[in-house]
Design a protein around this motif. Sequence first.
Motif: not given
Length: 293
Positions: A262-273, A280-293
């Motif tokens: 949160p100090d610089d809004n840097k987002i880190v993601q790891v794809k599910a293995h 339980d309910t249909p999801n929209p197309i999986l989205q990827t968060a941006p590298a920076k907010l």
Amino acid sequence: HMMSALIGVCVHYFKYCLKTVFPHSRHPLLVDRTPYGLPVPVIKHKVVTEDELRGRRMLIVGDVHGCYDELVELIDTCNARDPNICLVFVGDLVNKGPKSDQVVKLVRELQGYCVRGNHDEVALSAWQQDQDREKSLSSQFKWFNKLSHDDIDWLLDLSFTIHFPSRGILVTHAGLVPGVDIDLQILDNLLHLRDVTFDAKSLTFSGHKNVRSDGQPWAQAWQGPDHVYFGHDARRFFQSYPYATGLDTGCVYGGSLTAVFPDDNKIVQVKAHNTYRKPDTPNPILQTAPAKL
């Protein structure tokens, strides 16, 4: 209606008086319960001061749901074993995914902060029913047998919110109804909230656990002053609003495990293995968060 309301007030006042006289009683009548029938933790709303943070950089992690391998990868990617990093989790550490017990043990080992999510409550409720001989643990909760007493006590003690006032950050699992004091928030909303509706007559918001055509995401309506980090709402995936950030990007459903500094809004993601569970309910197309907010 007036009579039933009066009776309700009298019962509430009677319980209040008994609690005042017997503050340490564990009698069922005097023990407040969570939405899933568990005893309310001693500290419902935890406050962490800067003295406790010791200047560490915060890393806030979305819903893990037993996805241990992805959590290890995220921690390694962020170098989060560094003692100068403070890990915080938005709840739903367990359930649905493959290694819930290992997730709990790892979070405790790293001394991470965590709020309770609805699935942490679901699992604890199943364990409690097994302890009370009401209903034996089903296969999806057998991992509970691998937890120590200390692990279980740690889960039972999880608060519903954690406030970091020196950082202007509030963490909860699902959400908060705008305009309602933290101590007056309904516990069920903290575990399940998705949308709010606004009443123009009373000028107040009401919370709803489902998406409403006449409502809006609670996070969109939240005007601070604290920035709220939350999870729960995998249907909407990554959410970014001026005063709220949603971090549940559906790792257990084959999406990603998301965290933010949160100090610089840097987002880190790891794809599910893997895709461990179908939603339980249909999801929209999986989205990827941006590298920076």
